[in-house]
Design a protein around this motif. Structure first.
Motif, PDB file in Angstrom:
ATOM      1  N   ALA A  77       0.833  -1.199   0.000  1.00 30.46           N
ATOM      2  CA  ALA A  77       0.000   0.000   0.000  1.00 30.46           C
ATOM      3  C   ALA A  77       0.866   1.246   0.000  1.00 30.46           C
ATOM      4  N   ARG A  78       0.371   2.278  -0.676  1.00 30.31           N
ATOM      5  CA  ARG A  78       1.050   3.582  -0.719  1.00 30.31           C
ATOM      6  C   ARG A  78       0.017   4.676  -0.527  1.00 30.31           C
ATOM      7  N   ASP A  79       0.439   5.721   0.137  1.00 32.90           N
ATOM      8  CA  ASP A  79      -0.370   6.928   0.228  1.00 32.90           C
ATOM      9  C   ASP A  79      -0.264   7.626  -1.124  1.00 32.90           C
ATOM     10  N   ILE A  80      -1.379   7.945  -1.735  1.00 30.04           N
ATOM     11  CA  ILE A  80      -1.360   8.532  -3.081  1.00 30.04           C
ATOM     12  C   ILE A  80      -0.707   9.910  -3.072  1.00 30.04           C
ATOM     13  N   ALA A  81      -1.041  10.736  -2.097  1.00 28.34           N
ATOM     14  CA  ALA A  81      -0.532  12.111  -2.072  1.00 28.34           C
ATOM     15  C   ALA A  81       0.972  12.180  -1.871  1.00 28.34           C
ATOM     16  N   SER A  82       1.500  11.390  -0.943  1.00 30.10           N
ATOM     17  CA  SER A  82       2.929  11.492  -0.623  1.00 30.10           C
ATOM     18  C   SER A  82       3.781  10.427  -1.302  1.00 30.10           C
ATOM     19  N   GLY A  83       3.154   9.333  -1.732  1.00 35.26           N
ATOM     20  CA  GLY A  83       3.904   8.220  -2.306  1.00 35.26           C
ATOM     21  C   GLY A  83       4.546   7.350  -1.241  1.00 35.26           C
ATOM     22  N   ARG A  84       4.289   7.658   0.013  1.00 31.40           N
ATOM     23  CA  ARG A  84       4.877   6.937   1.142  1.00 31.40           C
ATOM     24  C   ARG A  84       4.288   5.541   1.248  1.00 31.40           C
ATOM     25  N   VAL A  85       5.145   4.568   1.522  1.00 26.02           N
ATOM     26  CA  VAL A  85       4.691   3.198   1.748  1.00 26.02           C
ATOM     27  C   VAL A  85       3.932   3.170   3.066  1.00 26.02           C
ATOM     28  N   GLU A 101      -3.254   3.666  -2.628  1.00 28.67           N
ATOM     29  CA  GLU A 101      -3.176   2.822  -3.821  1.00 28.67           C
ATOM     30  C   GLU A 101      -2.598   1.486  -3.375  1.00 28.67           C
ATOM     31  N   ILE A 102      -3.255   0.416  -3.756  1.00 31.07           N
ATOM     32  CA  ILE A 102      -2.846  -0.923  -3.357  1.00 31.07           C
ATOM     33  C   ILE A 102      -2.280  -1.631  -4.580  1.00 31.07           C
ATOM     34  N   THR A 103      -1.151  -2.291  -4.404  1.00 31.74           N
ATOM     35  CA  THR A 103      -0.581  -3.128  -5.459  1.00 31.74           C
ATOM     36  C   THR A 103      -0.787  -4.577  -5.049  1.00 31.74           C
ATOM     37  N   PHE A 110       1.832  -7.116 -11.342  1.00 32.78           N
ATOM     38  CA  PHE A 110       1.457  -6.118 -10.351  1.00 32.78           C
ATOM     39  C   PHE A 110       0.164  -5.455 -10.805  1.00 32.78           C
ATOM     40  N   LEU A 111      -0.897  -5.660 -10.041  1.00 32.88           N
ATOM     41  CA  LEU A 111      -2.207  -5.116 -10.350  1.00 32.88           C
ATOM     42  C   LEU A 111      -2.459  -3.934  -9.417  1.00 32.88           C
ATOM     43  N   ILE A 112      -2.718  -2.765  -9.992  1.00 38.29           N
ATOM     44  CA  ILE A 112      -2.908  -1.548  -9.213  1.00 38.29           C
ATOM     45  C   ILE A 112      -4.395  -1.374  -8.909  1.00 38.29           C
ATOM     46  N   PHE A 113      -4.671  -1.043  -7.648  1.00 36.62           N
ATOM     47  CA  PHE A 113      -6.042  -0.968  -7.153  1.00 36.62           C
ATOM     48  C   PHE A 113      -6.195   0.285  -6.308  1.00 36.62           C
ATOM     49  N   ARG A 114      -7.238   1.051  -6.569  1.00 37.92           N
ATOM     50  CA  ARG A 114      -7.578   2.212  -5.742  1.00 37.92           C
ATOM     51  C   ARG A 114      -8.921   1.943  -5.083  1.00 37.92           C
ATOM     52  N   SER A 117     -13.711   2.082  -0.788  1.00 43.14           N
ATOM     53  CA  SER A 117     -14.253   1.946   0.559  1.00 43.14           C
ATOM     54  C   SER A 117     -13.468   0.901   1.343  1.00 43.14           C
ATOM     55  N   ARG A 118     -13.727   0.879   2.632  1.00 40.00           N
ATOM     56  CA  ARG A 118     -13.116  -0.130   3.500  1.00 40.00           C
ATOM     57  C   ARG A 118     -13.582  -1.529   3.099  1.00 40.00           C
ATOM     58  N   ALA A 119     -14.840  -1.638   2.691  1.00 41.52           N
ATOM     59  CA  ALA A 119     -15.396  -2.932   2.282  1.00 41.52           C
ATOM     60  C   ALA A 119     -14.650  -3.513   1.080  1.00 41.52           C
ATOM     61  N   SER A 120     -14.078  -2.655   0.241  1.00 32.65           N
ATOM     62  CA  SER A 120     -13.316  -3.124  -0.917  1.00 32.65           C
ATOM     63  C   SER A 120     -12.003  -3.769  -0.507  1.00 32.65           C
ATOM     64  N   LEU A 121     -11.471  -3.373   0.631  1.00 34.54           N
ATOM     65  CA  LEU A 121     -10.209  -3.915   1.118  1.00 34.54           C
ATOM     66  C   LEU A 121     -10.371  -5.205   1.912  1.00 34.54           C
ATOM     67  N   GLU A 122     -11.498  -5.349   2.566  1.00 31.73           N
ATOM     68  CA  GLU A 122     -11.687  -6.474   3.491  1.00 31.73           C
ATOM     69  C   GLU A 122     -11.467  -7.845   2.857  1.00 31.73           C
ATOM     70  N   PRO A 123     -11.912  -8.116   1.626  1.00 33.76           N
ATOM     71  CA  PRO A 123     -11.637  -9.443   1.045  1.00 33.76           C
ATOM     72  C   PRO A 123     -10.141  -9.745   0.896  1.00 33.76           C
ATOM     73  N   PHE A 124      -9.329  -8.706   0.703  1.00 34.84           N
ATOM     74  CA  PHE A 124      -7.892  -8.916   0.580  1.00 34.84           C
ATOM     75  C   PHE A 124      -7.254  -9.310   1.909  1.00 34.84           C
ATOM     76  N   PHE A 125      -7.920  -8.980   2.992  1.00 31.52           N
ATOM     77  CA  PHE A 125      -7.406  -9.307   4.315  1.00 31.52           C
ATOM     78  C   PHE A 125      -8.056 -10.550   4.880  1.00 31.52           C
ATOM     79  N   GLY A 126      -8.805 -11.263   4.070  1.00 36.82           N
ATOM     80  CA  GLY A 126      -9.418 -12.514   4.501  1.00 36.82           C
ATOM     81  C   GLY A 126     -10.645 -12.333   5.359  1.00 36.82           C
ATOM     82  N   ARG A 127     -11.289 -11.199   5.250  1.00 41.05           N
ATOM     83  CA  ARG A 127     -12.490 -10.944   6.053  1.00 41.05           C
ATOM     84  C   ARG A 127     -13.728 -11.117   5.226  1.00 41.05           C
TER      85      ARG A 127
END
Length: 127
Positions: A77-85, A101-103, A110-114, A117-127
């Motif tokens: 994951a990276r912060d879009i504004a700063s580019g910080r990991v 931005e999630i890779t 490498f698939l880029i994902f923006r 919502s939080r619900a969009s991230l939850e499947p990636f974390f096994g929830r």
């Protein structure tokens, strides 16, 4: 004897060129199955948070189906504004997912994902 050495050098150079060409070709071949590619395209084209969350779940199901077992791909994951990991356990990632931005790494790609919502991230974390 110099002719033999020159021929040997020429053969080695030709072999090296073929190896490099073959390596380049192998890198461009997609390792994602068609259902996984289609599911990822639908994730990328989702317009609403609810639609994106559903498409991420469908992508994860297609990925699990292709691998024959449930799979959680590596994420960065990276912060879009700063580019910080950003660490995946950073609360900011779930509090403001649109700012990141999630890779997703699948099959060497490498698939880029923006996330919308939080619900969009939850499947990636096994929830």
């Amino acid at each position: 004897m110099t002719i033999k050495v020159r021929l040997l050098c020429l053969c080695l150079a030709a072999f090296a060129a073929l190896a490099v060409a073959g390596e380049g070709r192998a890198q461009t071949v997609s390792t994602l199955t068609t259902p996984v590619q289609t599911a990822w395209t639908r994730v990328r084209s989702a317009l609403t948070p609810e639609q994106q969350a559903n498409e991420v779940r469908a992508f994860m199901a297609a990925l699990s189906s292709a691998n024959g077992r449930p799979t959680l791909p590596p994420l960065d994951a990276r912060d879009i504004a700063s580019g910080r990991v950003v660490s995946l356990d950073d609360p900011a990632l779930l509090q403001r997912p649109q700012a990141h931005e999630i890779t997703v790494t699948v099959g060497g790609q490498f698939l880029i994902f923006r996330p919308l919502s939080r619900a969009s991230l939850e499947p990636f974390f096994g929830r």
